[in-house]
Design an enzyme around this catalytic site. Structure first.
Site, mmCIF file in Angstrom:
data_model
loop_
_atom_site.group_PDB
_atom_site.id
_atom_site.type_symbol
_atom_site.label_atom_id
_atom_site.label_comp_id
_atom_site.label_asym_id
_atom_site.label_seq_id
_atom_site.Cartn_x
_atom_site.Cartn_y
_atom_site.Cartn_z
ATOM 1 N N GLY A 46 10.194 13.639 25.234
ATOM 2 C CA GLY A 46 10.755 12.958 26.402
ATOM 3 C C GLY A 46 12.235 12.825 26.156
ATOM 4 O O GLY A 46 12.858 13.766 25.667
ATOM 5 N N GLU A 47 12.785 11.682 26.445
ATOM 6 C CA GLU A 47 14.205 11.444 26.186
ATOM 7 C C GLU A 47 14.288 10.395 25.079
ATOM 8 O O GLU A 47 13.916 9.242 25.286
ATOM 9 C CB GLU A 47 14.865 10.968 27.487
ATOM 10 C CG GLU A 47 16.363 11.046 27.474
ATOM 11 C CD GLU A 47 16.913 12.399 27.028
ATOM 12 O OE1 GLU A 47 16.446 13.442 27.528
ATOM 13 O OE2 GLU A 47 17.798 12.404 26.148
ATOM 14 N N SER A 48 14.759 10.835 23.922
ATOM 15 C CA SER A 48 14.717 9.941 22.756
ATOM 16 C C SER A 48 15.543 8.666 22.953
ATOM 17 O O SER A 48 15.182 7.608 22.444
ATOM 18 C CB SER A 48 15.170 10.679 21.494
ATOM 19 O OG SER A 48 16.462 11.207 21.669
ATOM 20 N N CYS A 78 9.113 16.589 19.314
ATOM 21 C CA CYS A 78 10.398 16.700 20.005
ATOM 22 C C CYS A 78 11.182 15.372 19.963
ATOM 23 O O CYS A 78 11.692 15.021 18.900
ATOM 24 C CB CYS A 78 10.170 17.211 21.420
ATOM 25 S SG CYS A 78 11.602 18.061 22.069
ATOM 26 N N ARG A 110 20.398 16.654 17.956
ATOM 27 C CA ARG A 110 19.750 16.670 19.273
ATOM 28 C C ARG A 110 20.274 17.823 20.129
ATOM 29 O O ARG A 110 21.433 18.198 20.028
ATOM 30 C CB ARG A 110 20.002 15.347 19.995
ATOM 31 C CG ARG A 110 19.424 14.154 19.279
ATOM 32 C CD ARG A 110 19.728 12.872 20.048
ATOM 33 N NE ARG A 110 19.183 12.945 21.390
ATOM 34 C CZ ARG A 110 19.760 12.379 22.452
ATOM 35 N NH1 ARG A 110 20.891 11.744 22.335
ATOM 36 N NH2 ARG A 110 19.197 12.493 23.637
ATOM 37 N N ILE A 147 11.596 22.543 24.461
ATOM 38 C CA ILE A 147 12.307 22.058 25.645
ATOM 39 C C ILE A 147 13.452 21.148 25.192
ATOM 40 O O ILE A 147 13.213 20.051 24.692
ATOM 41 C CB ILE A 147 11.367 21.284 26.587
ATOM 42 C CG1 ILE A 147 10.154 22.146 26.963
ATOM 43 C CG2 ILE A 147 12.114 20.821 27.834
ATOM 44 C CD1 ILE A 147 9.031 21.389 27.650
ATOM 45 N N ARG A 148 14.666 21.620 25.345
ATOM 46 C CA ARG A 148 15.846 20.866 24.876
ATOM 47 C C ARG A 148 15.555 20.266 23.500
ATOM 48 O O ARG A 148 15.754 19.072 23.259
ATOM 49 C CB ARG A 148 16.240 19.785 25.878
ATOM 50 C CG ARG A 148 16.496 20.326 27.285
ATOM 51 C CD ARG A 148 17.219 19.332 28.165
ATOM 52 N NE ARG A 148 18.593 19.177 27.713
ATOM 53 C CZ ARG A 148 19.273 18.035 27.773
ATOM 54 N NH1 ARG A 148 18.715 16.954 28.232
ATOM 55 N NH2 ARG A 148 20.522 17.986 27.367
ATOM 56 N N HIS A 192 6.250 21.541 21.615
ATOM 57 C CA HIS A 192 5.269 20.739 22.366
ATOM 58 C C HIS A 192 3.857 21.339 22.351
ATOM 59 O O HIS A 192 3.460 21.962 23.343
ATOM 60 C CB HIS A 192 5.716 20.620 23.822
ATOM 61 C CG HIS A 192 6.921 19.772 24.033
ATOM 62 N ND1 HIS A 192 6.845 18.435 24.376
ATOM 63 C CD2 HIS A 192 8.236 20.058 23.938
ATOM 64 C CE1 HIS A 192 8.064 17.932 24.493
ATOM 65 N NE2 HIS A 192 8.926 18.910 24.237
ATOM 66 N N GLU A 194 1.187 19.923 22.946
ATOM 67 C CA GLU A 194 0.388 19.300 24.012
ATOM 68 C C GLU A 194 0.541 20.029 25.341
ATOM 69 O O GLU A 194 -0.205 19.765 26.276
ATOM 70 C CB GLU A 194 0.737 17.805 24.144
ATOM 71 C CG GLU A 194 2.026 17.471 24.885
ATOM 72 C CD GLU A 194 3.302 17.727 24.058
ATOM 73 O OE1 GLU A 194 3.206 18.265 22.947
ATOM 74 O OE2 GLU A 194 4.382 17.409 24.577
HETATM 75 N N1 GLN Z 1 16.469 16.436 24.311
HETATM 76 C C1 GLN Z 1 15.591 15.329 24.126
HETATM 77 C C2 GLN Z 1 16.226 14.229 23.304
HETATM 78 O O1 GLN Z 1 17.214 14.434 22.670
HETATM 79 C C3 GLN Z 1 14.288 15.753 23.490
HETATM 80 C C4 GLN Z 1 13.601 16.754 24.374
HETATM 81 C C5 GLN Z 1 12.104 16.689 24.361
HETATM 82 O O2 GLN Z 1 11.489 15.751 23.844
HETATM 83 N N2 GLN Z 1 11.484 17.668 24.975
HETATM 84 O O3 GLN Z 1 15.737 13.137 23.321
#
Ligand code: GLN
Length: 210
Positions: A46-48, A78, A110, A147-148, A192, A194
């Protein structure tokens, strides 16, 4: 077996579905009391920064650290990997740094794979998965979705590398970067599992839960 999934933001439902599929009880964790009587915890992608901010707000960081001290298995995917790390390095994070649990001896950057390759998929060779594989699955590469993703920049001596980007298999960034690692009861994946139909990483995590 009862496995908690930190359900503050991000891809927690997908982990839940994987656990259901494996016949494991999944508990959404939003408050410290939800950690009671769990055998393990998954911190999703997600977004850390968001997950970290909410975890601080809800008083979850210290109880999760306590859970680790008690030897309970914890898996970060992630963003979850970022939160488990002991340090952040450089990277191209656009937001301010998230608070870290600091449980695993590794440093991460990140969003470090760069804009052009925000997301990519590649096959990984993960010998450790053979321990939980059916004869049919044994030796089969794991299809990993990034993903990112954070980049693991360094790992400490107590950290076992489970997978790295294979120069021969990878279409992107095939430079040997570590993308899955384990330190005792702690597991991280930069990708990921999942989001695939392959449950081997979830089974591997469950094998760390004692
Ligand atoms: N870019 C996100 C972060 O820095 C991590 C991306 C993800 O969990 N898919 O939090």
């Amino acid at each position: 077996m009862r496995i908690g999934i930190l359900a503050l933001q991000g891809a927690f439902i997908e982990h839940e579905k994987m656990l259901w599929q494996l016949g494991v009880e999944a508990v959404e964790v939003r408050r410290p009391e939800h950690l009671d009587r769990l055998d393990g915890l998954i911190i999703p992608g997600g977004e850390s920064t968001t997950i970290g901010k909410l975890a601080v707000e809800y008083g979850l960081l210290e109880p999760i650290q306590e859970m680790s001290r008690a030897g309970k298995a914890i898996w970060g995917t992630c963003a979850g990997l970022i939160l488990l790390a002991s340090g952040l390095s450089g990277g191209r994070g656009e937001h301010k740094d998230p608070p870290l649990l600091g449980l695993m001896d590794l440093t991460v950057a990140r969003n470090a794979f760069g804009r052009q390759v925000d997301s990519f998929e590649t096959d990984l060779v993960v010998p450790a998965l053979n321990a939980v594989s059916t004869p049919d699955e044994a030796g089969r590469p794991f299809h990993a979705i990034f993903i990112r993703a954070p980049r693991i920049e360094s790992v400490g001596p107590g950290v076992e590398v489970l997978a790295h980007l294979e120069p021969a298999l990878s279409e992107v960034e095939g430079d040997g970067t570590v993308v899955a690692a384990r330190q005792g009861h702690l597991l991280v994946t930069a990708f990921h599992p999942e989001l695939t139909a392959d449950t081997r990483f979830h089974r591997y995590f469950l094998s760390l839960v004692s």
